[in-house]
Design an enzyme around this catalytic site. Sequence first.
Site: not given
Ligand code: 2OZ
Length: 395
Positions: A138, A140, A197, A201
């Site tokens: 995965k 990111d 994706r 989230d």
């Molecule tokens: O840190 C990893 C977490 C997860 O892997 C999710 O699936 C990814 O989409 C990214 N991720 C997060 S919390 N992303 C994030 C989501 C909201 C934010 F305000 C700051 C970062």
Amino acid sequence: LDNGLLRTPPMGWMAWERFRCDVDCKDDPKNCISENLFRDMADRLAEDGWRELGYEYVIIDDCWMSKQRDEHGRLQPDPLRFPGGIAKLARYVHDRGLKLGIYADMGTHTCMGYPGTTLDKIEIDAQTFASWGVDYLKFDGCHSNPVEQMIGYPRMSKALNATGRPIAYSCSWPVYVGGLPPNVNYSLMGEICHLWRNYYDIQDSWDSVINIVDWFSNNQDALQPAAGPGRWNDPDMLVIGNFGLSIDQARSQMALWAIMAAPLIMSNDLRTLSNDARAILQNKVAISINQDPRGMQGRRLLQEKSHIEVYWRPLSNSASALVFLSHRQDMPYLYHTSLAKLHYDPGSYEAYDVFTGRTMTGLTHTTDLKVSINPSGVVMWYIYPTKHKRFHNTW
Ligand SMILES: OC[C@@H]1[C@H](O)[C@H](O)[C@@H](O)CN1C(=S)Nc1ccc(F)cc1
């Protein structure tokens, strides 16, 4: 990505939504991100019937890493939480007939601040994962800009291929550039990634699930054609079995993820799962609709003023799936329709109700159908022409 992998949407378990970045193994040893958690989940997948139903990937998410790369510049796991190392964990998972997924981030840091994969680290990180026996990445996109992403996501695809190990590739790139054309080129996504994706989230709530479903439906003309064998839209994890969904809402997520040909990647605690959640996640007909070999993502067919929505997915052997969703009613709603109104050809059909297990026979396209749907719930049918009955498993 047409390299033989993920010809149907991936199925498995991922730590993030349920266990987040809990790294407190001193006070919370059962739930912290550690080798023990992933071994526990591998045991559950192997011993509770999940693997036989197709749930094969155990996927590590953010917060697995040490805060520093090693002296060779390689990523390494946190030594206190993963004392055996990732290669040993991969062996444990492989010994149970499962596959191991891991997480990295195109950028200076992961979203939670662990070491990122900058452009100069892509090859060494791909080689490291392959050397550990990892089967899924995965990737990111926090802490990187659109130019770095435009270079990095294709470069990682090439690097993974160059390792010679088949590694499924999940790209978060679309999320970071708005999820829609023209900023996202879904033809390119299908060439470099197995899944991606598209949107924000998921959280453990019905609001979050329905918000994702609405966004995918409102934008289906751009999104639905992008999907097919080896190339999947990813509306994010299944949150069935946690704290935020009722039984009806859990059925709704399972039904709609089946229509969307979405990954069936659970994020829950398989050690304490309720029987209701297990029954929904292990529903063989819902899984077989999701895993249909044609790999055609479904669509929202219509929205009624009553806020009843009808979703439809074409399947192999002239079959199809219908989902009736009660979006905003506050009591069970008796919905009247007919297959003709849902654009079915003249003929006779049989319908299998996915969550009750009952079969309706002798339907024609004009039969008056009366469907009772609970608030924020669904009714899901697997439909096939009577003349093709012999092709269809009798569940
Ligand atoms: O840190 C990893 C977490 C997860 O892997 C999710 O699936 C990814 O989409 C990214 N991720 C997060 S919390 N992303 C994030 C989501 C909201 C934010 F305000 C700051 C970062």
